[in-house]
Write a protein that holds these residues in place. Sequence first.
Motif: not given
Length: 232
Positions: A2-4, A210-217
Amino acid sequence: MIKVFVLQLEEEEYTPEYLDLLLQYLPEAGKIRVKDRLNRTSKLQTIAGELLARYSVGQYIGRYDPDLRLAFGTNGKPRFEKLDQVHFNISHSGHYVVCATSSTGVGIDVERVRKVNLRIAERFFSAPEIHDLMACDEESRMHYFITLWTIKESYLKAIGRGLTQQLNSFTIIKSGEIYSLTGNEEARQYRIETYQISDDYMMAVCGLLPYSPSIINTISLKNIIPILPEYI
Protein backbone atom coordinates in the motif's frame (compact mmCIF):
# COMPACT_ATOMS: atom_id res chain seq x y z
CA MET A 1 1.95 -3.13 -0.93
CA ILE A 2 0.00 0.00 0.00
CA LYS A 3 1.29 3.43 -0.95
CA VAL A 4 -0.10 6.41 0.95
CA PHE A 5 0.21 10.04 -0.09
CA VAL A 6 -0.41 12.78 2.48
CA LEU A 7 -1.05 16.22 1.01
CA GLN A 8 -1.22 19.36 3.15
CA LEU A 9 -3.06 22.32 1.66
CA GLU A 10 -1.52 25.78 1.97
CA GLU A 11 -3.38 29.01 2.77
CA GLU A 12 -2.62 30.61 -0.61
CA GLU A 13 -4.20 27.65 -2.40
CA TYR A 14 -7.68 28.65 -1.20
CA THR A 15 -7.79 31.79 -3.37
CA PRO A 16 -10.22 31.94 -6.34
CA GLU A 17 -7.27 32.50 -8.69
CA TYR A 18 -5.51 29.33 -7.56
CA LEU A 19 -8.72 27.31 -7.73
CA ASP A 20 -9.14 28.41 -11.35
CA LEU A 21 -5.56 27.34 -12.05
CA LEU A 22 -6.17 23.89 -10.59
CA LEU A 23 -9.36 23.33 -12.59
CA GLN A 24 -7.41 23.03 -15.83
CA TYR A 25 -5.98 19.74 -14.51
CA LEU A 26 -9.47 18.21 -14.15
CA PRO A 27 -11.59 16.71 -16.95
CA GLU A 28 -15.05 18.18 -17.53
CA ALA A 29 -16.77 15.74 -15.16
CA GLY A 30 -14.39 16.77 -12.40
CA LYS A 31 -15.09 20.45 -13.03
CA ILE A 32 -18.82 19.78 -12.69
CA ARG A 33 -18.31 18.02 -9.34
CA VAL A 34 -16.40 21.06 -8.07
CA LYS A 35 -19.15 23.47 -9.12
CA ASP A 36 -21.61 21.54 -6.94
CA ARG A 37 -19.56 22.25 -3.79
CA LEU A 38 -20.94 24.99 -1.56
CA ASN A 39 -17.82 26.83 -0.35
CA ARG A 40 -14.20 27.48 -1.26
CA THR A 41 -12.81 24.97 1.25
CA SER A 42 -15.02 22.18 -0.07
CA LYS A 43 -14.12 23.09 -3.66
CA LEU A 44 -10.38 22.94 -2.91
CA GLN A 45 -10.70 19.63 -1.05
CA THR A 46 -12.65 18.15 -3.98
CA ILE A 47 -10.11 19.34 -6.55
CA ALA A 48 -7.13 18.24 -4.46
CA GLY A 49 -8.74 14.85 -3.82
CA GLU A 50 -9.12 14.05 -7.51
CA LEU A 51 -5.70 15.45 -8.43
CA LEU A 52 -4.07 13.43 -5.67
CA ALA A 53 -5.91 10.29 -6.77
CA ARG A 54 -4.74 10.78 -10.36
CA TYR A 55 -1.18 11.40 -9.19
CA SER A 56 -1.18 8.44 -6.77
CA VAL A 57 -2.55 5.99 -9.34
CA GLY A 58 -0.12 7.35 -11.93
CA GLN A 59 2.73 6.67 -9.52
CA TYR A 60 1.39 3.16 -8.97
CA ILE A 61 1.07 2.20 -12.65
CA GLY A 62 4.07 4.23 -13.83
CA ARG A 63 2.28 6.68 -16.11
CA TYR A 64 -0.24 9.55 -16.02
CA ASP A 65 -3.20 8.77 -18.25
CA PRO A 66 -5.42 11.78 -19.10
CA ASP A 67 -8.13 9.43 -20.38
CA LEU A 68 -8.76 7.82 -16.99
CA ARG A 69 -12.39 8.39 -16.05
CA LEU A 70 -13.29 8.68 -12.39
CA ALA A 71 -16.41 6.73 -11.40
CA PHE A 72 -18.19 6.01 -8.14
CA GLY A 73 -19.68 2.80 -6.78
CA THR A 74 -23.17 2.40 -5.36
CA ASN A 75 -22.02 3.65 -1.96
CA GLY A 76 -19.73 6.36 -3.30
CA LYS A 77 -16.40 4.53 -3.39
CA PRO A 78 -14.26 6.02 -6.20
CA ARG A 79 -12.50 4.02 -8.91
CA PHE A 80 -11.00 4.62 -12.31
CA GLU A 81 -12.82 2.88 -15.15
CA LYS A 82 -10.89 0.17 -17.02
CA LEU A 83 -8.24 0.06 -14.30
CA ASP A 84 -9.46 -2.82 -12.17
CA GLN A 85 -5.95 -3.86 -11.11
CA VAL A 86 -5.49 -0.72 -8.99
CA HIS A 87 -7.60 0.12 -5.95
CA PHE A 88 -7.48 3.51 -4.28
CA ASN A 89 -9.29 5.53 -1.67
CA ILE A 90 -9.21 9.19 -0.67
CA SER A 91 -10.15 11.21 2.40
CA HIS A 92 -9.89 14.83 3.50
CA SER A 93 -10.26 16.83 6.68
CA GLY A 94 -9.28 20.44 7.22
CA HIS A 95 -5.97 21.14 5.47
CA TYR A 96 -5.18 17.48 4.78
CA VAL A 97 -6.04 15.31 1.78
CA VAL A 98 -4.84 11.69 1.76
CA CYS A 99 -4.89 8.85 -0.76
CA ALA A 100 -4.03 5.15 -0.49
CA THR A 101 -3.35 2.84 -3.48
CA SER A 102 -3.11 -0.94 -3.52
CA SER A 103 -3.58 -3.99 -5.74
CA THR A 104 -6.45 -5.09 -3.44
CA GLY A 105 -9.25 -3.35 -1.55
CA VAL A 106 -8.03 -0.44 0.56
CA GLY A 107 -9.60 2.27 2.70
CA ILE A 108 -8.23 5.43 4.29
CA ASP A 109 -9.59 8.09 6.61
CA VAL A 110 -8.18 11.27 8.15
CA GLU A 111 -9.84 13.20 10.97
CA ARG A 112 -9.02 16.26 13.03
CA VAL A 113 -8.73 15.53 16.76
CA ARG A 114 -11.43 17.70 18.30
CA LYS A 115 -13.97 17.74 21.08
CA VAL A 116 -17.06 15.68 20.36
CA ASN A 117 -20.03 14.56 22.41
CA LEU A 118 -18.95 11.16 23.72
CA ARG A 119 -22.58 10.03 23.80
CA ILE A 120 -22.06 9.45 20.09
CA ALA A 121 -20.07 6.38 21.13
CA GLU A 122 -23.17 4.85 22.70
CA ARG A 123 -24.87 4.93 19.32
CA PHE A 124 -22.04 3.90 16.99
CA PHE A 125 -19.49 1.89 19.01
CA SER A 126 -19.67 -1.70 20.21
CA ALA A 127 -19.81 -2.51 23.93
CA PRO A 128 -16.09 -3.51 24.14
CA GLU A 129 -15.08 -0.29 22.35
CA ILE A 130 -17.14 1.84 24.74
CA HIS A 131 -15.53 0.04 27.68
CA ASP A 132 -12.02 0.74 26.35
CA LEU A 133 -12.91 4.35 25.59
CA MET A 134 -14.24 5.07 29.06
CA ALA A 135 -11.20 3.33 30.60
CA CYS A 136 -8.99 6.05 29.07
CA ASP A 137 -8.03 8.97 31.26
CA GLU A 138 -9.97 12.13 30.49
CA GLU A 139 -7.05 13.78 28.73
CA SER A 140 -6.60 10.99 26.17
CA ARG A 141 -10.24 9.93 25.77
CA MET A 142 -11.03 12.31 22.90
CA HIS A 143 -7.91 11.26 21.02
CA TYR A 144 -8.89 7.59 21.39
CA PHE A 145 -12.43 8.33 20.20
CA ILE A 146 -11.10 9.92 17.00
CA THR A 147 -8.68 7.02 16.51
CA LEU A 148 -11.54 4.50 16.72
CA TRP A 149 -13.63 6.60 14.35
CA THR A 150 -10.90 6.83 11.70
CA ILE A 151 -10.33 3.07 11.90
CA LYS A 152 -14.04 2.35 11.47
CA GLU A 153 -14.32 4.73 8.53
CA SER A 154 -11.24 3.27 6.83
CA TYR A 155 -12.57 -0.28 7.14
CA LEU A 156 -16.04 0.56 5.81
CA LYS A 157 -14.43 2.41 2.91
CA ALA A 158 -12.13 -0.56 2.22
CA ILE A 159 -15.11 -2.92 1.85
CA GLY A 160 -16.97 -0.33 -0.22
CA ARG A 161 -20.01 0.09 1.98
CA GLY A 162 -19.36 3.39 3.70
CA LEU A 163 -21.87 4.24 6.40
CA THR A 164 -24.49 1.91 4.91
CA GLN A 165 -23.09 -0.69 7.34
CA GLN A 166 -23.46 -0.01 11.04
CA LEU A 167 -20.32 1.14 12.81
CA ASN A 168 -21.02 -1.20 15.74
CA SER A 169 -21.31 -4.27 13.49
CA PHE A 170 -17.62 -5.00 14.16
CA THR A 171 -15.21 -4.32 17.02
CA ILE A 172 -11.77 -2.75 17.19
CA ILE A 173 -9.38 -4.43 19.62
CA LYS A 174 -6.22 -2.67 20.78
CA SER A 175 -3.18 -4.63 21.92
CA GLY A 176 -0.28 -2.33 22.75
CA GLU A 177 0.00 -0.09 19.70
CA ILE A 178 -1.62 -2.64 17.37
CA TYR A 179 -5.29 -2.47 16.34
CA SER A 180 -7.19 -5.44 14.94
CA LEU A 181 -10.76 -6.02 13.79
CA THR A 182 -13.13 -8.67 15.06
CA GLY A 183 -16.86 -9.30 15.34
CA ASN A 184 -17.34 -11.03 11.98
CA GLU A 185 -15.31 -13.11 9.54
CA GLU A 186 -15.01 -10.36 6.94
CA ALA A 187 -13.55 -7.85 9.42
CA ARG A 188 -10.90 -10.34 10.55
CA GLN A 189 -9.51 -10.43 7.00
CA TYR A 190 -8.31 -6.81 7.24
CA ARG A 191 -5.35 -5.13 8.92
CA ILE A 192 -5.23 -1.60 10.32
CA GLU A 193 -2.45 0.99 10.61
CA THR A 194 -2.85 4.32 12.40
CA TYR A 195 -0.72 7.44 12.05
CA GLN A 196 -0.54 10.75 13.88
CA ILE A 197 0.20 12.92 10.84
CA SER A 198 0.29 16.14 12.90
CA ASP A 199 -0.55 17.27 16.42
CA ASP A 200 -4.22 17.58 15.51
CA TYR A 201 -4.84 14.95 12.82
CA MET A 202 -5.16 11.16 12.89
CA MET A 203 -5.09 8.87 9.86
CA ALA A 204 -6.03 5.19 9.53
CA VAL A 205 -5.28 2.84 6.62
CA CYS A 206 -7.09 -0.47 6.15
CA GLY A 207 -6.10 -3.25 3.77
CA LEU A 208 -6.58 -6.95 3.19
CA LEU A 209 -4.33 -9.58 4.75
CA PRO A 210 -1.56 -10.50 4.06
CA TYR A 211 -0.50 -6.95 4.71
CA SER A 212 2.84 -5.16 4.45
CA PRO A 213 3.46 -1.84 6.21
CA SER A 214 2.32 1.14 4.16
CA ILE A 215 4.79 3.43 2.42
CA ILE A 216 3.94 6.99 3.50
CA ASN A 217 4.78 9.90 1.18
CA THR A 218 4.30 13.58 2.05
CA ILE A 219 3.54 15.81 -0.92
CA SER A 220 2.05 19.17 -1.91
CA LEU A 221 -0.01 20.46 -4.83
CA LYS A 222 3.10 22.29 -6.03
CA ASN A 223 4.83 18.91 -6.37
CA ILE A 224 2.13 17.19 -8.39
CA ILE A 225 0.76 19.96 -10.65
CA PRO A 226 3.81 20.08 -12.99
CA ILE A 227 3.51 16.32 -13.56
CA LEU A 228 -0.20 15.98 -14.33
CA PRO A 229 -1.62 16.47 -17.85
CA GLU A 230 -3.81 19.50 -18.50
CA TYR A 231 -7.37 19.37 -19.84
CA ILE A 232 -7.95 22.35 -22.10
